[in-house]
Scaffold this motif. Sequence first.
Motif, mmCIF file in Angstrom:
data_model
loop_
_atom_site.group_PDB
_atom_site.id
_atom_site.type_symbol
_atom_site.label_atom_id
_atom_site.label_comp_id
_atom_site.label_asym_id
_atom_site.label_seq_id
_atom_site.Cartn_x
_atom_site.Cartn_y
_atom_site.Cartn_z
ATOM 1 N N GLY A 94 0.803 -1.220 0.000
ATOM 2 C CA GLY A 94 0.000 0.000 0.000
ATOM 3 C C GLY A 94 0.830 1.261 0.000
ATOM 4 O O GLY A 94 0.488 2.241 -0.672
ATOM 5 N N ASN A 95 1.936 1.244 0.742
ATOM 6 C CA ASN A 95 2.792 2.434 0.810
ATOM 7 C C ASN A 95 3.477 2.719 -0.526
ATOM 8 O O ASN A 95 3.830 3.861 -0.816
ATOM 9 N N ILE B 43 2.025 2.125 -3.552
ATOM 10 C CA ILE B 43 1.046 2.668 -4.505
ATOM 11 C C ILE B 43 0.319 3.905 -3.972
ATOM 12 O O ILE B 43 -0.334 4.617 -4.736
ATOM 13 N N ALA B 44 0.421 4.169 -2.674
ATOM 14 C CA ALA B 44 -0.299 5.293 -2.073
ATOM 15 C C ALA B 44 0.002 6.641 -2.722
ATOM 16 O O ALA B 44 -0.922 7.450 -2.905
ATOM 17 N N PHE C 81 -2.333 7.924 -5.404
ATOM 18 C CA PHE C 81 -3.648 8.441 -5.034
ATOM 19 C C PHE C 81 -3.577 9.677 -4.141
ATOM 20 O O PHE C 81 -4.617 10.247 -3.808
ATOM 21 N N GLY D 266 -4.315 9.296 0.096
ATOM 22 C CA GLY D 266 -2.978 8.765 -0.132
ATOM 23 C C GLY D 266 -2.448 7.898 0.981
ATOM 24 O O GLY D 266 -1.235 7.720 1.099
ATOM 25 N N ASN D 267 -3.331 7.346 1.869
ATOM 26 C CA ASN D 267 -2.848 6.405 2.885
ATOM 27 C C ASN D 267 -2.915 4.988 2.329
ATOM 28 O O ASN D 267 -3.652 4.704 1.385
ATOM 29 N N TRP D 268 -2.149 4.102 2.941
ATOM 30 C CA TRP D 268 -2.033 2.759 2.366
ATOM 31 C C TRP D 268 -3.332 1.967 2.465
ATOM 32 O O TRP D 268 -3.642 1.145 1.589
ATOM 33 N N SER E 134 -6.604 3.002 2.236
ATOM 34 C CA SER E 134 -7.558 3.328 1.165
ATOM 35 C C SER E 134 -7.004 2.945 -0.202
ATOM 36 O O SER E 134 -7.764 2.589 -1.113
ATOM 37 N N SER E 135 -5.676 2.970 -0.355
ATOM 38 C CA SER E 135 -5.064 2.605 -1.635
ATOM 39 C C SER E 135 -5.253 1.122 -1.937
ATOM 40 O O SER E 135 -5.651 0.744 -3.045
ATOM 41 N N THR F 9 -8.859 0.290 -2.776
ATOM 42 C CA THR F 9 -9.191 0.611 -4.170
ATOM 43 C C THR F 9 -8.729 -0.494 -5.110
ATOM 44 O O THR F 9 -9.457 -0.883 -6.032
ATOM 45 N N TYR G 48 -9.676 8.956 -12.542
ATOM 46 C CA TYR G 48 -8.582 9.672 -11.872
ATOM 47 C C TYR G 48 -8.746 11.188 -12.029
ATOM 48 O O TYR G 48 -8.634 11.946 -11.056
#
Length: 711
Positions: free
Chosen positions: A553-554, A556-557, A560, A566-568, A570-571, A574, A658
């Motif tokens: 997550g970190n 790809i965060a 977003f 941009g937290n891991w 919610s990323s 998604t 996006y």
Amino acid sequence: MSIKIGLAGNPNCGKTTMFNALTGSNQYVGNWPGVTVEKKSGKVKWSKEIEIVDLPGVYSLSPYTMEEVVTRNFILDDHPDAIINIIDASNIERNLYLTTQVLELGVPTVIALNMMDVIRKNGTTINKNKLSEILGCPVVETSALKGEGIKELIEEAKHCALSRKKQNFKLPMENAENTLKHIESIVDREIQHSDVNPRYIAVKLFERDENISEKFRVPESVKNEIETLIKCCEDENEDDSESIITGDRYEFISASVSKFLKKPKNKNITTSDKIDKIITNKILALPIFALIMFGVYFLSMKVVGGPVTDWVNDSFFGDFVEGNLRGWLEAMSVAPWMVGLLVDGIIHGVGSVLGFVPQIMCLFLLMGILEDCGYMARIAFIMDRIFRKFGLSGKSFIPMLISSGCGVPGIMATRTMENDRDRKMTIMLTTFIPCQAKLPMIGIIAGAVLGGSTFVATGAYFFAIFMVVFCGIILKKTKLFAGEPAPFVMELPQYHMPGAKNVLLHMWDRALAFIKKAGTIIFASCIVIWFLQSFDFSLTMVDEDKSILAAIGNVIAPIFAPLGFGNWQSSVTTITGIVAKENLVSTFGVLLGMDAEVGDPSLSAKVVSMFTTNGALAFVVFNMLCAPCFAAIGAIRREMGSAKWTWIAIGFQTITAYLAALVVNQVVGAALGTESVMGAVLSILILIAVITAAVMSGKRVTDREVQRAEA
């Protein structure tokens, strides 16, 4: 002895109601061999030796859509013992067009004059004996909604099937009769047609139906001989062959109707017409539609679905299932990792999705009522007036209505569109509409962060329609989709009271599909998500912030971050949503260790910590518009028939999502003071730049083609 009977008819003629009335729960649903058109069959409730096959609703047997091809091939290849042709008696002239084609096939046929209760109420009379005499087949008066005449209809169809008496219907073609007689004699002499009526083959060859030519292996020399006859007839009538046949059919129908149909001399405006003066009014139609959809979501998510969902999540899954299971496992000295997997992974994940089943059932109960009473057909008509102004086809809205249940059948429904450009564009846009799997996500974010799931859910629905129109305008400016939209023709059925059985079956089918997905894809996803968020790369149990999932997550965060989430957590939520949109909720359930339920204080606190208000809105927008679930992507691949077009669709959807989420986050954030005004301006400029580039690229291609043509 087994008897197979096909059920054929126009859309909105009451065919599905008739099928449900005949078969009840003895139904089998699948797909026709080789195609994704839904196939329904079932045994008659009181006569198990009779199988009813519900054919797709079609207006003709010409090979323009997959549904028409499926219906025709079933009659020609599967050799049913009889056909029941359902006719909407209140719109008999239009329905008889299909009837004349069915009768030409020669299969024993029974006509079901449906909706006779509506006809009697209007004061119209139909002489069924005279109609039977004209068509040369039995006619039975029915009302599928009220169960009238159904047993008589089946008995008549059974008698026709057992007698095996072929139809000998030959529609007189005034403008093409002599040519058809010549072609019919050629068919008898040159073509192996087994038990198919030679007259039917002659008509189809006259219409230059390539499918029939291939099916009956018409030699090239015979084709040339027939083509000479066709051209002579076309020159004589100054029209093309298909139009000649269509004109002759309608001339026969018009001449026949006056012999068996009598309308009241002082015809009063019907109740349906009175309602339509308001419902389809140019000014009032959209506000009424918005009000009705708000009511649907309010009842589903607040009044009925909400309290029941609260009970399912709090009492059933929270206290009873989770509490008892955890206590029992700990008493049995089960390993902590196994307790975590079963309780924190599977129960939290799958339970969070199943908790929304009451809301889904309520939503589809209400949508089923609107569809069954005839209102949804009006919405397609209303939206056609709007869509056409922006260069879109009104037919696009029907797949979008279906997509409010699930994107897969919505994508499949685009095959009824004749224009290939319109069909491809509709496939790319139709999954923007919130489906049943996206609604729980909207409900959670709206209830926890935005303070009102009903308004946000309704707003999301209309925002999706806005995005369809907006993106449609842009796409129409590009080379790929330029051109006039195809004409939209649709019958508006009479308003009537919805049938309880139909509505409940509609609700149950949709809810069952939702539950099945939760029991398979979501179950597997929850296990994977729990494992990834519980272990590090050395397979040691750790806090979730140090887990494999957090590490992924970190990475790809940052992608977003400009969108406000941009937290891991919610990323990765998604990303898992691409597998199945239900995963959006189940992932929250696993990651945050809670029963995903609107109104739960622990949910609100944990979700609020992940999002700002503008970030929450952007999260909803992105996950509503981005690439759909794997099942829908598979449907896009089948319908597009090309990997290239599939990637174009997925790329377009994701880029659109996006950009839309970026603008929403930056603009709303600037208004609330959480983002800079410069960021809002920059996001709008980026959007304008992308749109301009897309339009100009299409214009450059067009200009090059013009230059080549001039050269």
